[in-house]
Design a protein around this motif. Structure first.
Motif, PDB file in Angstrom:
ATOM      1  N   ASP A   7      50.928 -36.425 -73.174  1.00 53.51           N
ATOM      2  CA  ASP A   7      51.133 -35.279 -74.093  1.00 53.51           C
ATOM      3  C   ASP A   7      50.523 -35.550 -75.443  1.00 53.51           C
ATOM      4  O   ASP A   7      50.462 -36.680 -75.892  1.00 53.51           O
ATOM      5  CB  ASP A   7      52.586 -34.968 -74.458  1.00 53.51           C
ATOM      6  CG  ASP A   7      53.599 -35.436 -73.497  1.00 53.51           C
ATOM      7  OD1 ASP A   7      53.457 -35.043 -72.345  1.00 53.51           O
ATOM      8  OD2 ASP A   7      54.516 -36.177 -73.915  1.00 53.51           O
ATOM      9  N   GLN A   8      50.184 -34.432 -76.067  1.00 56.08           N
ATOM     10  CA  GLN A   8      49.884 -34.516 -77.494  1.00 56.08           C
ATOM     11  C   GLN A   8      50.951 -33.701 -78.214  1.00 56.08           C
ATOM     12  O   GLN A   8      51.954 -34.263 -78.629  1.00 56.08           O
ATOM     13  CB  GLN A   8      48.442 -34.106 -77.743  1.00 56.08           C
ATOM     14  CG  GLN A   8      47.510 -35.183 -77.161  1.00 56.08           C
ATOM     15  CD  GLN A   8      46.068 -34.950 -77.434  1.00 56.08           C
ATOM     16  OE1 GLN A   8      45.695 -34.317 -78.421  1.00 56.08           O
ATOM     17  NE2 GLN A   8      45.213 -35.454 -76.557  1.00 56.08           N
ATOM     18  N   CYS A   9      50.792 -32.385 -78.312  1.00 55.74           N
ATOM     19  CA  CYS A   9      51.863 -31.643 -78.989  1.00 55.74           C
ATOM     20  C   CYS A   9      53.069 -31.431 -78.069  1.00 55.74           C
ATOM     21  O   CYS A   9      54.177 -31.217 -78.532  1.00 55.74           O
ATOM     22  CB  CYS A   9      51.354 -30.305 -79.504  1.00 55.74           C
ATOM     23  SG  CYS A   9      51.209 -29.047 -78.239  1.00 55.74           S
ATOM     24  N   GLY A  10      52.844 -31.427 -76.761  1.00 59.74           N
ATOM     25  CA  GLY A  10      53.941 -31.297 -75.799  1.00 59.74           C
ATOM     26  C   GLY A  10      54.405 -29.877 -75.539  1.00 59.74           C
ATOM     27  O   GLY A  10      55.307 -29.669 -74.721  1.00 59.74           O
ATOM     28  N   TYR A  11      53.779 -28.910 -76.162  1.00 55.54           N
ATOM     29  CA  TYR A  11      54.240 -27.523 -76.020  1.00 55.54           C
ATOM     30  C   TYR A  11      54.132 -27.040 -74.571  1.00 55.54           C
ATOM     31  O   TYR A  11      54.962 -26.280 -74.101  1.00 55.54           O
ATOM     32  CB  TYR A  11      53.422 -26.609 -76.943  1.00 55.54           C
ATOM     33  CG  TYR A  11      53.995 -25.219 -77.086  1.00 55.54           C
ATOM     34  CD1 TYR A  11      55.227 -25.015 -77.705  1.00 55.54           C
ATOM     35  CD2 TYR A  11      53.315 -24.105 -76.601  1.00 55.54           C
ATOM     36  CE1 TYR A  11      55.763 -23.744 -77.830  1.00 55.54           C
ATOM     37  CE2 TYR A  11      53.845 -22.829 -76.719  1.00 55.54           C
ATOM     38  CZ  TYR A  11      55.062 -22.653 -77.341  1.00 55.54           C
ATOM     39  OH  TYR A  11      55.591 -21.390 -77.466  1.00 55.54           O
ATOM     40  N   CYS A  12      53.107 -27.514 -73.860  1.00 50.66           N
ATOM     41  CA  CYS A  12      52.861 -27.038 -72.496  1.00 50.66           C
ATOM     42  C   CYS A  12      53.786 -27.690 -71.475  1.00 50.66           C
ATOM     43  O   CYS A  12      53.788 -27.319 -70.301  1.00 50.66           O
ATOM     44  CB  CYS A  12      51.414 -27.305 -72.101  1.00 50.66           C
ATOM     45  SG  CYS A  12      50.995 -29.063 -72.141  1.00 50.66           S
ATOM     46  N   CYS A  24      46.768 -26.370 -70.962  1.00 53.18           N
ATOM     47  CA  CYS A  24      47.120 -27.263 -72.063  1.00 53.18           C
ATOM     48  C   CYS A  24      46.002 -27.169 -73.074  1.00 53.18           C
ATOM     49  O   CYS A  24      44.841 -27.307 -72.721  1.00 53.18           O
ATOM     50  CB  CYS A  24      47.262 -28.693 -71.537  1.00 53.18           C
ATOM     51  SG  CYS A  24      47.482 -29.888 -72.865  1.00 53.18           S
ATOM     52  N   ARG A  25      46.349 -26.926 -74.304  1.00 56.06           N
ATOM     53  CA  ARG A  25      45.335 -26.710 -75.326  1.00 56.06           C
ATOM     54  C   ARG A  25      44.902 -28.006 -76.016  1.00 56.06           C
ATOM     55  O   ARG A  25      43.930 -28.038 -76.749  1.00 56.06           O
ATOM     56  CB  ARG A  25      45.836 -25.713 -76.384  1.00 56.06           C
ATOM     57  CG  ARG A  25      45.732 -24.294 -75.926  1.00 56.06           C
ATOM     58  CD  ARG A  25      44.273 -23.905 -75.751  1.00 56.06           C
ATOM     59  NE  ARG A  25      44.140 -22.584 -75.180  1.00 56.06           N
ATOM     60  CZ  ARG A  25      43.478 -22.310 -74.060  1.00 56.06           C
ATOM     61  NH1 ARG A  25      42.911 -23.271 -73.372  1.00 56.06           N
ATOM     62  NH2 ARG A  25      43.368 -21.081 -73.633  1.00 56.06           N
ATOM     63  N   CYS A  26      45.696 -29.070 -75.842  1.00 58.45           N
ATOM     64  CA  CYS A  26      45.396 -30.295 -76.584  1.00 58.45           C
ATOM     65  C   CYS A  26      44.592 -31.300 -75.775  1.00 58.45           C
ATOM     66  O   CYS A  26      43.724 -31.969 -76.307  1.00 58.45           O
ATOM     67  CB  CYS A  26      46.683 -31.004 -76.991  1.00 58.45           C
ATOM     68  SG  CYS A  26      47.753 -30.016 -78.025  1.00 58.45           S
ATOM     69  N   THR A  27      44.929 -31.466 -74.507  1.00 56.59           N
ATOM     70  CA  THR A  27      44.415 -32.612 -73.755  1.00 56.59           C
ATOM     71  C   THR A  27      43.275 -32.183 -72.843  1.00 56.59           C
ATOM     72  O   THR A  27      42.880 -31.030 -72.826  1.00 56.59           O
ATOM     73  CB  THR A  27      45.524 -33.212 -72.883  1.00 56.59           C
ATOM     74  OG1 THR A  27      45.747 -32.320 -71.791  1.00 56.59           O
ATOM     75  CG2 THR A  27      46.813 -33.387 -73.655  1.00 56.59           C
TER      76      THR A  27
HETATM   77  S1  FES Z   1      49.944 -31.167 -75.183  1.00 57.05           S
HETATM   78 FE1  FES Z   1      49.598 -29.581 -76.588  1.00 57.05          FE
HETATM   79  S2  FES Z   1      49.357 -27.836 -75.280  1.00 57.05           S
HETATM   80 FE2  FES Z   1      49.501 -29.461 -73.906  1.00 57.05          FE
END
Ligand code: FES
Ligand SMILES: Cc1cc2nc3c(=O)[nH]c(=O)nc-3n(C[C@H](O)[C@H](O)[C@H](O)COP(=O)(O)OP(=O)(O)OC[C@H]3O[C@@H](n4cnc5c(N)ncnc54)[C@H](O)[C@@H]3O)c2cc1C
Ligand code: FES
Lengths: 256, 156
Positions: free
Chosen positions: B93-98, B130-133
């Motif tokens: 995870d990065q932000c973990g929102y997903c 997922c928008r971060c990874t």
């Molecule tokens: S970790 Fe940020 S949207 Fe998936």
């Protein structure tokens, strides 16, 4: 978001049909497309209490209820076998598992969307829609019919000795297709459907002799459709991709 | 409209507006893991199980859940924590929102497909954005988690 004043589970097709004659009312399938429309409806009509979520198969045909979700279609063993996996190939790139567990084949065919993988694969087979009032209509004819207030009850596929194949091209996995291509070969004929041009799927039928030179067949057939440009691809690009997809799909069927 | 359903095996009856989305209903009932990530049925963040099948709670009409069972991440704490540890180990995870929607769908995959190939895994999970990874950390976590579960099962 789906906005409405009332939500009714129809107890019969007649009740659903009557309710649907009001311009302010609407039938909901899986709500995938409907929810994108910015409109307040009077009554939303739900068909899920009418047993239309089943796929019946016998020696002659498949009968698919309008409320069958795309993943049930995708995972049906008989259909998978009959189409050599082509139905699965046509559906597996549509958004994702949860989406296909939610949206319906009735909504997909009724919508007659230009980008539709679902319409493309059905059109290549000997398939029909069964409308509550309008009776049984060949898929390629239904695709051309104006939107009216009838109810799509079932979709019928006649089991013909066909070999079927499907390909689509997407700029990115799970996005809308740039071009769809479904081919059915058998009974001395070849039928090729090309959709997402971006206008809706259409069909070309030739005698099987046309396949003596597959490359030539692919070029000529691709050329016979009209293409337009949009944010996903230009018309020229689409025609080029259509040619490649037709050739590959035919070759895959023949070599299978 | 009257609605009666089970959320994480707890019977709930309520009176709702006819156009109440399932997603907002579940949040109102305290299932705050259920989130909205898009307006177009595209992101998979709102995934819940309806009678054990993963569906989009932003899209599936709520009234269709009448007399049925909905499962959210709140009802799968143990499994979610177990898989979550694999995600953390891979630094996925990065932000973990997903995460909530992703975990719901991974746990559904585990139940749905016995011995999935890499291709099966990717296809099953392709509707979870997922928008971060770049998804590779998640993919490693899923593979290791499923292998772990298989070995636990084999030992039993
Ligand atoms: S970790 Fe940020 S949207 Fe998936
Ligand atoms: C983000 C997104 C991406 C998509 N990508 C693809 C794709 O790549 N390929 C593809 O092929 N499709 C794609 N689709 C379309 C999708 O597969 C469905 O076809 C679409 O959601 C409609 O099906 P539904 O069950 O959700 O119908 P709804 O949205 O509920 O209904 C659609 C229309 O059909 C009417 N209707 C529904 N059922 C009946 C019935 N039985 N009788 C009469 N009228 C009826 C409704 O009133 C409405 O006008 C996408 C849709 C979305 C939202
Ligand atoms: S909120 Fe994005 S798919 Fe449901």
């Amino acid at each position: 978001m789906l906005r409405c004043n009332d939500y009714i589970f129809a107890e019969s097709l007649e009740e659903a049909y009557k309710l649907n004659q009001k311009k302010n009312n609407v039938i909901v399938g899986g709500n995938g497309w409907l929810k994108l429309r910015k409109r307040q409806w009077g009554t939303v009509i739900d068909l899920s209490g009418l047993g239309l979520d089943k796929i019946d198969e016998n020696d002659e045909e498949f009968r698919i209820g309008a409320m069958v979700c795309l993943s049930d279609l995708e995972n049906h063993k008989g259909l998978d076998k009959y189409t050599c996996g082509a139905v699965k190939d046509s559906l597996k790139h549509i958004v994702g598992t949860q989406f296909r567990n939610t949206v319906t084949v009735g909504g997909s065919i009724y919508g007659r969307f230009g980008f539709s993988d679902v319409l493309s694969i059905f059109m290549a087979m000997d398939s029909y829609v069964e409308l509550y009032k309008g009776g049984i209509v060949v898929m390629s004819e239904f695709a051309k019919m104006p939107y009216d207030r009838d109810i799509l009850v079932n979709i019928i596929i006649k089991k013909k000795p066909l070999k079927i194949g499907y390909s689509s091209f997407r700029n990115q996995s799970t996005d809308f297709p740039v071009v769809t291509c479904a081919v059915a070969i058998g009974e001395g004929r070849i039928a090729t459907v090309v959709g997402a041009r971006p206008s809706k799927a259409d069909i070309r039928t030739d005698s099987a002799e046309a396949l003596e030179d597959i490359n030539d067949y692919a070029i000529k057939t691709a050329k016979s459709f009209d293409y337009q440009s949009n944010m996903r691809a230009s018309a020229e690009y689409r025609e080029h991709i259509a040619k490649v997809l037709i050739k590959r799909t035919v070759e895959r069927i023949i070599n299978n | 409209m009257e609605i009666k359903l089970w959320i994480n095996d707890k019977l709930i009856t309520d009176n709702v507006e006819p156009d109440m989305p399932m997603l907002e209903f579940l949040r109102d009932k305290g299932c705050l893991s259920v989130k909205r990530g898009c307006e177009t049925s595209n992101c998979g963040l709102c995934t819940v199980w309806l009678e054990g099948k993963p569906v989009l709670s932003c899209t599936m009409p709520l009234m269709r859940a009448n007399k049925k069972h909905i499962t959210t991440l709140e009802g799968l704490r143990k499994e979610a924590a177990e898989f979550g540890a694999f995600l953390a180990d891979e630094g996925a995870d990065q932000c973990g929102y997903c995460n909530p929607g992703f975990i719901m769908n991974v746990l559904a995959l585990e139940r749905d497909i016995e011995d999935p190939t890499d291709e099966d895994i990717k296809e099953y999970l392709s509707g979870n954005l997922c928008r971060c990874t770049g998804y590779t950390g998640q993919f490693r976590a899923v593979k290791k988690y499923l292998a772990h579960k298989r070995s636990v099962k084999a030992d039993e």
